[in-house]
Design a protein around this motif. Structure first.
Motif, mmCIF file in Angstrom:
data_model
loop_
_atom_site.group_PDB
_atom_site.id
_atom_site.type_symbol
_atom_site.label_atom_id
_atom_site.label_comp_id
_atom_site.label_asym_id
_atom_site.label_seq_id
_atom_site.Cartn_x
_atom_site.Cartn_y
_atom_site.Cartn_z
ATOM 1 N N TYR A 156 8.132 -10.939 3.958
ATOM 2 C CA TYR A 156 8.495 -10.244 2.742
ATOM 3 C C TYR A 156 9.363 -9.044 3.120
ATOM 4 O O TYR A 156 9.392 -8.595 4.266
ATOM 5 C CB TYR A 156 7.257 -9.756 2.010
ATOM 6 C CG TYR A 156 6.490 -10.852 1.299
ATOM 7 C CD1 TYR A 156 6.977 -11.417 0.128
ATOM 8 C CD2 TYR A 156 5.260 -11.295 1.791
ATOM 9 C CE1 TYR A 156 6.268 -12.407 -0.536
ATOM 10 C CE2 TYR A 156 4.534 -12.268 1.136
ATOM 11 C CZ TYR A 156 5.047 -12.831 -0.031
ATOM 12 O OH TYR A 156 4.350 -13.803 -0.674
ATOM 13 N N TYR A 157 10.080 -8.502 2.120
ATOM 14 C CA TYR A 157 10.920 -7.334 2.416
ATOM 15 C C TYR A 157 10.071 -6.186 2.932
ATOM 16 O O TYR A 157 10.476 -5.415 3.792
ATOM 17 C CB TYR A 157 11.703 -6.916 1.164
ATOM 18 C CG TYR A 157 10.855 -6.334 0.064
ATOM 19 C CD1 TYR A 157 10.576 -4.970 0.007
ATOM 20 C CD2 TYR A 157 10.326 -7.158 -0.930
ATOM 21 C CE1 TYR A 157 9.792 -4.445 -0.999
ATOM 22 C CE2 TYR A 157 9.543 -6.642 -1.930
ATOM 23 C CZ TYR A 157 9.268 -5.281 -1.969
ATOM 24 O OH TYR A 157 8.488 -4.768 -2.959
ATOM 25 N N TRP A 158 8.840 -6.107 2.432
ATOM 26 C CA TRP A 158 7.983 -5.007 2.871
ATOM 27 C C TRP A 158 7.362 -5.252 4.248
ATOM 28 O O TRP A 158 6.639 -4.415 4.773
ATOM 29 C CB TRP A 158 6.887 -4.721 1.842
ATOM 30 C CG TRP A 158 6.165 -5.938 1.329
ATOM 31 C CD1 TRP A 158 6.422 -6.598 0.171
ATOM 32 C CD2 TRP A 158 5.072 -6.629 1.945
ATOM 33 N NE1 TRP A 158 5.569 -7.664 0.009
ATOM 34 C CE2 TRP A 158 4.716 -7.696 1.096
ATOM 35 C CE3 TRP A 158 4.351 -6.452 3.118
ATOM 36 C CZ2 TRP A 158 3.685 -8.572 1.391
ATOM 37 C CZ3 TRP A 158 3.310 -7.316 3.414
ATOM 38 C CH2 TRP A 158 2.994 -8.373 2.562
ATOM 39 N N GLN A 159 7.672 -6.444 4.827
ATOM 40 C CA GLN A 159 7.211 -6.711 6.180
ATOM 41 C C GLN A 159 8.322 -6.484 7.216
ATOM 42 O O GLN A 159 8.106 -6.716 8.399
ATOM 43 C CB GLN A 159 6.697 -8.148 6.285
ATOM 44 C CG GLN A 159 5.422 -8.397 5.494
ATOM 45 C CD GLN A 159 4.993 -9.854 5.528
ATOM 46 O OE1 GLN A 159 5.807 -10.742 5.262
ATOM 47 N NE2 GLN A 159 3.743 -10.091 5.858
ATOM 48 N N PHE A 178 12.276 -1.532 6.079
ATOM 49 C CA PHE A 178 11.482 -1.144 4.913
ATOM 50 C C PHE A 178 10.470 -0.075 5.298
ATOM 51 O O PHE A 178 10.283 0.918 4.576
ATOM 52 C CB PHE A 178 10.791 -2.370 4.321
ATOM 53 C CG PHE A 178 9.817 -2.029 3.218
ATOM 54 C CD1 PHE A 178 10.274 -1.824 1.923
ATOM 55 C CD2 PHE A 178 8.465 -1.897 3.488
ATOM 56 C CE1 PHE A 178 9.372 -1.496 0.919
ATOM 57 C CE2 PHE A 178 7.576 -1.572 2.479
ATOM 58 C CZ PHE A 178 8.027 -1.369 1.191
ATOM 59 N N TRP A 179 9.830 -0.258 6.456
ATOM 60 C CA TRP A 179 8.809 0.712 6.854
ATOM 61 C C TRP A 179 9.431 2.045 7.239
ATOM 62 O O TRP A 179 8.846 3.120 7.017
ATOM 63 C CB TRP A 179 7.990 0.141 8.017
ATOM 64 C CG TRP A 179 7.084 -0.962 7.541
ATOM 65 C CD1 TRP A 179 7.247 -2.287 7.688
ATOM 66 C CD2 TRP A 179 5.879 -0.780 6.796
ATOM 67 N NE1 TRP A 179 6.225 -2.984 7.087
ATOM 68 C CE2 TRP A 179 5.354 -2.072 6.525
ATOM 69 C CE3 TRP A 179 5.194 0.327 6.312
ATOM 70 C CZ2 TRP A 179 4.181 -2.281 5.825
ATOM 71 C CZ3 TRP A 179 4.003 0.134 5.605
ATOM 72 C CH2 TRP A 179 3.516 -1.167 5.366
ATOM 73 N N SER A 180 10.633 2.031 7.829
ATOM 74 C CA SER A 180 11.318 3.296 8.151
ATOM 75 C C SER A 180 11.652 4.064 6.881
ATOM 76 O O SER A 180 11.423 5.277 6.774
ATOM 77 C CB SER A 180 12.589 3.009 8.953
ATOM 78 O OG SER A 180 12.276 2.366 10.169
ATOM 79 N N LEU A 181 12.236 3.349 5.921
ATOM 80 C CA LEU A 181 12.566 3.978 4.653
ATOM 81 C C LEU A 181 11.310 4.466 3.945
ATOM 82 O O LEU A 181 11.293 5.566 3.355
ATOM 83 C CB LEU A 181 13.317 2.977 3.777
ATOM 84 C CG LEU A 181 13.734 3.474 2.383
ATOM 85 C CD1 LEU A 181 14.683 4.673 2.502
ATOM 86 C CD2 LEU A 181 14.409 2.349 1.599
ATOM 87 N N LEU A 182 10.256 3.671 4.012
ATOM 88 C CA LEU A 182 9.013 4.069 3.371
ATOM 89 C C LEU A 182 8.434 5.329 4.006
ATOM 90 O O LEU A 182 7.955 6.241 3.309
ATOM 91 C CB LEU A 182 8.000 2.917 3.470
ATOM 92 C CG LEU A 182 6.633 3.173 2.816
ATOM 93 C CD1 LEU A 182 6.809 3.395 1.308
ATOM 94 C CD2 LEU A 182 5.690 2.002 3.069
ATOM 95 N N ALA A 183 8.510 5.426 5.362
ATOM 96 C CA ALA A 183 7.983 6.620 6.039
ATOM 97 C C ALA A 183 8.750 7.868 5.634
ATOM 98 O O ALA A 183 8.169 8.939 5.371
ATOM 99 C CB ALA A 183 8.043 6.417 7.552
ATOM 100 N N ALA A 184 10.103 7.778 5.578
ATOM 101 C CA ALA A 184 10.908 8.931 5.177
ATOM 102 C C ALA A 184 10.609 9.351 3.736
ATOM 103 O O ALA A 184 10.510 10.538 3.416
ATOM 104 C CB ALA A 184 12.386 8.599 5.341
#
Length: 997
Positions: A754-757, A761-767
């Protein structure tokens, strides 16, 4: 026993006809006869299986059979091309996938590359390649067969439009009678090793030479009759016609053999110098070593019309008939039945005699199998029913025979020389176990154990220590211990004559001991029981249970045999188990937790998987190493060494299907599965047809499994919640005891995330989370300041509100107290009303029952007298009928008042129900109560009822019973009610006293 192999006949082949008995004497010098090497197995010895539309075939007419390079068996019928993996049929018909214009398929052949060629109805002509299906334009006529040539072209035989030749570039040429064909109906084709094209037409045989393809020659030495089959064998061409089998050689042509002169030959096959022939209406023929055999519908064929023959890579012979698909193959087990000469099919005992013969005891007599065949031994002079239960050989070679109803018989020198039965000392005539010893013979009966010496018969029963009288097995160890198997366990008789039962209490409830088998290698005595296999350690008497606890599939085991390779064979109601020595030892020593077994049954040559037990002995080891078993349908035997031959075949394996989240996904070289593919189900198949149910599988999902995963006989693998990534599934197959597939089936696939995998995605989510935390902190500080001010204001407001609320609650509490007091008063009134009769104001039945229970308890405890009176208004129904119910109610009130007036304060007066009343008189005997009751009776009798109803007079009947201390006060009620009944019976208007309890 090779001599048995040469003459045995499996009961499935019920008809074994030797055509032309003089065939052996006929010289075969005039024909190129199939080499006379003795075949490995007789036609009648093959194990038979058949499949029809009930099993998944689309049609029962099997036009052609072949096997593709990947191992699938392909079957042509009028309703489609069918692929068989040994377990399931997959039908492919007309349509885009195959390119066939019609479902009717007439023939399946191989081209020079090993690809399948398929022809059929409406001129359909397709080729199955590894990459898919290729099809050519249809010819709009039924194509009967196809033959490739060395130039890459294809010869096509049609039904009515002659012969077609398709060049490698797809161009076609047609040959008809105008070009020299004997007939436009072409049944068969053959391109021989010299490049010659042989044409079997509706009016004889024709030939096209490789150097003269424009000219068709008729073979005049073959009759001008329909030619259905062509086969090259060596330098000869075999020609199957409507009236016999012919052969063509450079030296000429002629009838192949006189025995086949008028046989309508429809199919031909040569394997291992054995000629197989299908006929149009006379079943299957086989010519081998100068012997012609026939198998027809009476012998198990689905239909006598044979359309095709094929031998697969495992040497099974497949026969296409008008009634379904039929197969002949070797099987591990061979079964002898009554059809082969046994006295009966229901076999209870089998004995491997020291002279090499096999003795078989059946419910209908005794048989002996020797090199010469099966002979029946007549016991009718001594046993009317000739029902044999047990067999044992004596030291001198004589045979003891245990019967069902006629005791034990000793057979010596071809006759019965001794009979033991109830009349001369046996406990019973039902003899299930016999054991000859040096000084006599032990005879186990249904009623106990006898020892027969030269001049006496002794008895051992439950009184002497047997756990049960029903004897089923006997064994004497070299140290003199006698083991006795009964219906209640096992007893051991020591050499000194003492008998003790083994403790089976820890053996999963085992009771029946069916058989004993010594195992010198392990110093064990195996005991087969109704709860599994028991190992008795002869050195220390320790017992070990091997049953469901170690993986055996069922409980009841009859007889064990240790074969010459030291493996264990065990009979049961559900087939024959085989346990390998190394695994058996490992389980006994605790090195392995589970027993691995093979289970053999009907598909392995047994006519019935139900083996028989409860008699001695139900299985035996022959001198040549064969293991024999008594079954409910004949005696079955297996040569253990033959299993290695079956295991030598390594079945190819294919991955057949993939289901993702329940939906089927087409298989591709590199699969890409979408995100969310969290349940994958792979189906695979080992393409072996001899023992498909016992093919073992193992798989490894590279990227998930660290090593191979054994699947047993399960041909599926399921994976759930696999993380995204690249994977490869590897699958291998093997027969039991055989090697694993060298060319594993493999499929690679990728599960997308998935896009969230994904990492971005995780880098953007952390920022985003960090920025949100900063903003949230600043906003929170501002909110806290505002909130502080709001709280201060709210505290002041709440303080005032709380004071008001406290005042309000105080007033409400006072009001609630008043209300509770009022409710309590009402509840007491309701309680009183619930215990009073609304009409009379007396206590009701409920209140009286409570008073009765209380007073009975007090009287029992204080030893005080207590009397119960039941009274009834006489003829009260007439009052209601004569006047009305209102008058009746007034009568009840009047009577209630009069009773109350004459009773004491401690007495309890209640309306019992209807016109009945009850009076409970504490501290009162029955005699005193009689006086009180008499006053009440007279008062009511003299009462003036004119105010209620003119002319109304009342009387009552009364029953008195004094409490006698009964534990249940209902008995007091019963006695009082009985006295009331007597008062009514004796004329009413009276008092009766019940007798004391």
């Amino acid at each position: 026993m090779q001599w048995i192999t040469n003459w045995r006949r499996v009961a499935g082949c019920r008809t074994y006809l030797m055509l032309y008995p003089l065939l052996l004497a006929i010289s075969l010098s005039n024909s190129a006869v199939v080499a006379a090497a003795e075949p490995a197995i007789k036609l009648s010895n093959y194990f038979q299986e058949s499949w029809t539309t009930r099993d998944g075939l689309p049609h029962n007419t099997i036009n052609s059979i072949s096997q593709s390079d990947d191992g699938y068996l392909w079957v042509a019928s009028w309703e489609g091309l069918t692929r068989f993996n040994g377990r399931n049929f997959t039908v492919l018909g007309r349509g885009a996938e195959t390119g066939l214009p019609d479902s009717g398929v007439r023939a399946i052949k191989h081209d020079n590359n090993g690809d399948l060629l398929v022809v059929g109805s409406r001129g359909g002509f397709v080729r199955r390649e590894a990459s898919g299906w290729q099809h050519w334009p249809a010819l709009n006529v039924l194509l009967n067969t196809v033959e490739p040539d060395k130039q890459g072209g294809y010869w096509l035989a049609s039904e009515g439009q002659g012969l077609f030749y398709q060049h490698a570039d797809g161009q076609r040429k047609q040959f008809t009678v105008m070009d020299g064909l004997p007939s436009n109906v072409v049944h068969s084709l053959l391109v021989d090793t010299e490049g010659r094209v042989w044409i079997g037409s509706g009016r004889g045989l024709a030939l096209i030479e490789p150097d003269d393809t424009a000219r068709i020659k008729t073979v005049t030495t073959i009759p001008a009759i329909p030619v259905f089959a062509l086969l090259q064998h060596g330098n000869a061409v075999l020609v199957g016609t409507e009236r016999g089998l012919y052969q063509w050689q450079d030296s000429g042509a002629g009838l192949y053999h006189a025995a086949l002169a008028e046989q309508p030959i429809s199919a031909l096959m040569v394997r291992n110098d054995v000629l197989w022939l299908g006929t149009t209406d006379r079943g299957l023929l086989r010519l081998a070593a100068g012997e012609l055999e026939q198998l027809t519908i009476d012998g198990g064929l689905p239909n006598n019309r044979i359309l095709s023959l094929y031998q697969d890579r495992e040497n099974s012979v497949w026969v296409g008939t008008n009634g379904g698909l039929f197969r002949l193959r070797e099987a591990p087990f061979v079964t002898e039945t009554a059809e082969q000469g046994l006295a009966g099919d229901y076999v209870r005992a089998v004995l491997a005699h020291s002279d090499g013969s096999i003795w078989v005891g059946t419910s209908q007599g005794l048989s002996r199998i020797t090199q010469q065949g099966i002979e029946q031994l007549d016991l009718s002079a001594y046993s009317l029913g000739q029902s044999v239960l047990s067999l044992t050989e004596a030291a001198d070679g004589a045979v003891w025979i245990g019967t069902y109803t006629d005791g034990a018989l000793l057979w010596r020198n071809g006759k019965v020389q001794q009979q033991l039965q109830r009349d001369n000392g046996l406990l019973a005539n039902e003899v299930r176990a016999i054991l000859p010893v040096a000084d006599g013979v032990w005879v186990g009966t249904a009623q106990g154990l006898n020892f027969v010496a030269a001049d006496s018969i002794s008895v051992i029963g439950t009184e002497q220590g047997l756990p049960a009288p029903f004897i089923m097995a006997l064994y004497q160890h070299s140290d003199g211990r006698l083991f006795i198997g009964t219906g209640g366990g096992v007893a051991i008789r020591q050499p000194d004559g003492s008998i003790a039962a083994l403790d089976f209490s820890t053996l999963d409830g085992a009771e029946y001991a069916f058989g004993f088998t010594p195992d010198p290698q392990l110093d064990l005595l195996w005991m087969t029981t109704d709860r599994g296999l028991v190992a008795y350690h002869l050195s220390d008497g320790k017992l070990s249970m091997l049953g469901r606890n170690v993986g055996l599939p069922f409980d009841k085991l009859f007889q064990a045999v240790v074969d010459k390779q030291q493996h264990l064979w065990i009979s049961s109601n559900r087939g024959v188990l085989r346990l390998e020595r190394h695994n058996l030892t490992a389980v006994l020593t605790g090195a392995q937790p589970q027993l691995h077994y093979e289970l053999f049954g009907e598909s392995d040559g047994m006519q019935s998987a139900q083996a028989n037990g409860g008699s001695m002995a139900a299985a035996a080891l022959a001198q040549d190493g064969a293991v024999w078993f008594a079954t409910s349908k004949g005696v079955s035997w297996v040569q253990p060494g033959i299993l290695r031959r079956f295991a030598a075949n390594i079945p190819p394996v294919v991955i057949e299907a993939l289901r993702v989240n329940g939906a089927t996904v087409p298989l591709q070289h590199k699969l890409v599965l979408p995100a969310g593919a969290n349940r994958l189900e792979f189906a695979f198949a080992g393409l072996g047809f001899v023992m498909p149910q016992r093919i073992q599988y193992r798989s490894q999902l590279v990227g998930f499994d660290a090593d191979w995963v054994d699947r047993g006989s399960q041909n599926t693998a399921e994976y759930t919640n696999l993380p995204p990534g690249d994977y490869q599934l590897r699958v291998a197959a093997a027969y039991p005891q055989g090697g694993w597939t060298e060319q594993e089936a493999q499929i690679s696939f990728t599960i997308l995330p998935y896009y969230w995998q994904r990492a971005w995605f995780w880098s953007l989510l952390a920022a985003s989370v960090l920025l949100l935390l900063i903003l949230t902190a600043r906003w929170r500080l501002r909110q806290l300041k505002v909130r502080q001010q709001q709280l201060q204001q709210q505290v002041a407001e709440k303080t005032i509100a709380l004071q008001r609320q406290a005042d309000h609650l105080t007033a409400a509490d006072i009001e609630r107290s008043k209300l509770l007091e009022k409710l309590k008063t009402q509840a007491q009134e309701f309680e009183q009303q619930a215990r009073l009769d609304a009409l009379t104001g007396l206590a009701n039945r409920r209140a009286f029952d409570e008073a009765l229970a209380r007073e009975c308890a007090r009287s029992r405890r204080a030893k005080l007298p207590l009397t119960l009176v039941l009274l009834d208004i006489d003829h009260f129904k007439q009052v209601n009928d004569r006047y009305n119910h209102s008058v009746g109610d007034e009568v009840l009130k009047l009577v209630a008042d009069l009773i109350s007036v004459h009773c004491r304060e401690d007495d309890t007066v209640a309306r019992w129900g209807g016109e009945e009343f009850a009076v409970l008189l504490p501290n009162t005997t029955a005699l005193v109560a009689r006086d009180i009751c008499e006053r009440i009776r007279i008062a009511i009798m003299l009462a003036d009822c004119s105010a209620v109803a003119p002319g109304l007079n009342l009387t009552i009947s009364m029953g008195i019973a004094e409490f006698g201390g009964e534990a249940q006060h209902e008995k007091l009620l019963s006695r009082s009610d009985g006295a009331l009944y007597q008062a009514k019976k004796h004329g009413r208007n009276r008092i009766d006293i019940a007798l004391p309890a």
